[in-house]
Design a protein around this motif. Structure first.
Motif, PDB file in Angstrom:
ATOM      1  N   ILE A 101       0.775  -1.196   0.147  1.00 21.07           N
ATOM      2  CA  ILE A 101      -0.049  -0.029  -0.030  1.00 21.07           C
ATOM      3  C   ILE A 101       0.694   1.335   0.007  1.00 21.07           C
ATOM      4  O   ILE A 101       0.698   2.285  -0.659  1.00 21.07           O
ATOM      5  CB  ILE A 101      -0.924   0.204   1.070  1.00 21.07           C
ATOM      6  CG1 ILE A 101      -1.927  -1.096   0.921  1.00 21.07           C
ATOM      7  CG2 ILE A 101      -1.696   1.502   1.399  1.00 21.07           C
ATOM      8  CD1 ILE A 101      -2.847  -1.367   2.089  1.00 21.07           C
ATOM      9  N   LYS A 102       1.832   1.252   0.781  1.00 18.50           N
ATOM     10  CA  LYS A 102       2.709   2.361   0.931  1.00 18.50           C
ATOM     11  C   LYS A 102       3.428   2.676  -0.361  1.00 18.50           C
ATOM     12  O   LYS A 102       3.536   3.774  -0.840  1.00 18.50           O
ATOM     13  CB  LYS A 102       3.774   2.273   1.846  1.00 18.50           C
ATOM     14  CG  LYS A 102       4.680   3.370   2.218  1.00 18.50           C
ATOM     15  CD  LYS A 102       5.709   3.194   3.377  1.00 18.50           C
ATOM     16  CE  LYS A 102       6.625   4.329   3.181  1.00 18.50           C
ATOM     17  NZ  LYS A 102       7.982   4.387   4.059  1.00 18.50           N
ATOM     18  N   LEU A 103       3.933   1.725  -1.025  1.00 19.72           N
ATOM     19  CA  LEU A 103       4.574   1.702  -2.291  1.00 19.72           C
ATOM     20  C   LEU A 103       3.693   2.357  -3.602  1.00 19.72           C
ATOM     21  O   LEU A 103       4.016   3.124  -4.310  1.00 19.72           O
ATOM     22  CB  LEU A 103       5.194   0.279  -2.675  1.00 19.72           C
ATOM     23  CG  LEU A 103       6.517  -0.162  -1.935  1.00 19.72           C
ATOM     24  CD1 LEU A 103       6.896  -1.500  -2.223  1.00 19.72           C
ATOM     25  CD2 LEU A 103       7.505   0.901  -1.979  1.00 19.72           C
ATOM     26  N   GLY A 104       2.417   1.628  -3.309  1.00 21.19           N
ATOM     27  CA  GLY A 104       1.671   2.077  -4.216  1.00 21.19           C
ATOM     28  C   GLY A 104       1.257   3.624  -4.080  1.00 21.19           C
ATOM     29  O   GLY A 104       1.066   4.497  -5.161  1.00 21.19           O
TER      30      GLY A 104
ATOM     31  N   LEU B 292       1.873   6.833  -6.534  1.00 16.05           N
ATOM     32  CA  LEU B 292       0.732   7.548  -7.057  1.00 16.05           C
ATOM     33  C   LEU B 292       1.163   9.160  -6.892  1.00 16.05           C
ATOM     34  O   LEU B 292       0.792   9.981  -7.580  1.00 16.05           O
ATOM     35  CB  LEU B 292      -0.546   7.194  -6.547  1.00 16.05           C
ATOM     36  CG  LEU B 292      -1.729   7.824  -6.712  1.00 16.05           C
ATOM     37  CD1 LEU B 292      -2.279   7.558  -8.115  1.00 16.05           C
ATOM     38  CD2 LEU B 292      -2.802   7.563  -5.822  1.00 16.05           C
ATOM     39  N   SER B 293       1.827   9.246  -5.691  1.00 17.52           N
ATOM     40  CA  SER B 293       2.210  10.441  -5.296  1.00 17.52           C
ATOM     41  C   SER B 293       3.456  11.246  -6.171  1.00 17.52           C
ATOM     42  O   SER B 293       3.227  12.344  -6.726  1.00 17.52           O
ATOM     43  CB  SER B 293       2.679  10.429  -3.841  1.00 17.52           C
ATOM     44  OG  SER B 293       3.274  11.931  -3.561  1.00 17.52           O
ATOM     45  N   VAL B 294       4.396  10.279  -6.601  1.00 17.04           N
ATOM     46  CA  VAL B 294       5.338  10.799  -7.488  1.00 17.04           C
ATOM     47  C   VAL B 294       4.610  11.065  -8.971  1.00 17.04           C
ATOM     48  O   VAL B 294       4.914  11.962  -9.321  1.00 17.04           O
ATOM     49  CB  VAL B 294       6.415   9.775  -7.725  1.00 17.04           C
ATOM     50  CG1 VAL B 294       7.402   9.956  -8.971  1.00 17.04           C
ATOM     51  CG2 VAL B 294       7.102   9.570  -6.194  1.00 17.04           C
ATOM     52  N   GLY B 295       3.755  10.210  -9.397  1.00 13.85           N
ATOM     53  CA  GLY B 295       3.120  10.390 -10.653  1.00 13.85           C
ATOM     54  C   GLY B 295       2.584  11.721 -10.761  1.00 13.85           C
ATOM     55  O   GLY B 295       2.343  12.387 -11.517  1.00 13.85           O
TER      56      GLY B 295
ATOM     57  N   LEU C 258      -2.197  12.264   0.202  1.00 12.74           N
ATOM     58  CA  LEU C 258      -1.571  11.254  -0.305  1.00 12.74           C
ATOM     59  C   LEU C 258      -0.178  10.975   0.810  1.00 12.74           C
ATOM     60  O   LEU C 258       0.107  10.205   1.358  1.00 12.74           O
ATOM     61  CB  LEU C 258      -1.012  11.228  -1.570  1.00 12.74           C
ATOM     62  CG  LEU C 258      -1.897  10.664  -2.850  1.00 12.74           C
ATOM     63  CD1 LEU C 258      -1.328  10.935  -3.977  1.00 12.74           C
ATOM     64  CD2 LEU C 258      -2.197   9.151  -2.732  1.00 12.74           C
ATOM     65  N   GLY C 259       0.216  12.319   0.890  1.00  8.62           N
ATOM     66  CA  GLY C 259       1.480  12.366   1.841  1.00  8.62           C
ATOM     67  C   GLY C 259       1.020  11.903   3.266  1.00  8.62           C
ATOM     68  O   GLY C 259       1.673  11.218   3.929  1.00  8.62           O
ATOM     69  N   LEU C 260      -0.031  12.256   3.891  1.00  9.14           N
ATOM     70  CA  LEU C 260      -0.502  11.597   4.975  1.00  9.14           C
ATOM     71  C   LEU C 260      -0.677  10.356   5.153  1.00  9.14           C
ATOM     72  O   LEU C 260      -0.409   9.649   6.035  1.00  9.14           O
ATOM     73  CB  LEU C 260      -1.867  12.546   5.500  1.00  9.14           C
ATOM     74  CG  LEU C 260      -1.525  14.268   5.807  1.00  9.14           C
ATOM     75  CD1 LEU C 260      -2.875  14.709   6.031  1.00  9.14           C
ATOM     76  CD2 LEU C 260      -0.547  14.278   6.896  1.00  9.14           C
ATOM     77  N   ALA C 261      -1.403   9.887   4.117  1.00  6.94           N
ATOM     78  CA  ALA C 261      -1.479   8.219   3.835  1.00  6.94           C
ATOM     79  C   ALA C 261      -0.223   7.732   3.999  1.00  6.94           C
ATOM     80  O   ALA C 261      -0.099   6.490   4.509  1.00  6.94           O
ATOM     81  CB  ALA C 261      -2.261   7.909   2.817  1.00  6.94           C
TER      82      ALA C 261
END
Length: 108
Positions: A59-62, A66-69, A96-99
């Motif tokens: 989940i974190k890697l996903g 997503l954040s980088v994209g 996304l950063g908080l997640a």
């Protein structure tokens, strides 16, 4: 940058200066993202974290991907979209950063 730009505009700073500040912030942000990815990979290897079956890690890697994209898309189209759309992208990046932070804490 989202907090800085309105302050610069209120102060009467000209648009080219604001754009230069945003570009510089973007360059620094990409360095920070790169360092976070590299140190994360080093920690995975160093701590011998199991990747297969590790739902929290996936989940974190996903979320990171997503954040980088979304960061890339935001940086490329920010000047061509409405302020509302920019705000939506920035709010999504914040969430996304908080997640990602939550997922990182749950890995401990």
């Amino acid at each position: 940058v989202a907090a800085l730009v309105p302050l610069l505009r209120k102060s009467g700073v000209e648009r080219p200066v604001i754009q230069a500040a945003a570009r510089r912030f973007g360059a620094i942000a990409w360095m920070a993202i790169s360092m976070s990815v590299v140190t994360g990979l080093v920690q995975l290897a160093r701590l011998d974290v199991k990747v297969r079956g590790n739902t929290a890690l996936m989940i974190k890697l996903g979320l990171v991907g997503l954040s980088v994209g979304l960061t890339f898309v935001h940086q490329e189209v920010a000047r061509d979209v409405s302020p509302g759309m920019r705000g939506l992208m920035e709010a999504t990046l914040l969430v996304l950063g908080l997640a990602i932070l939550f997922a990182a804490v749950s890995l401990v």
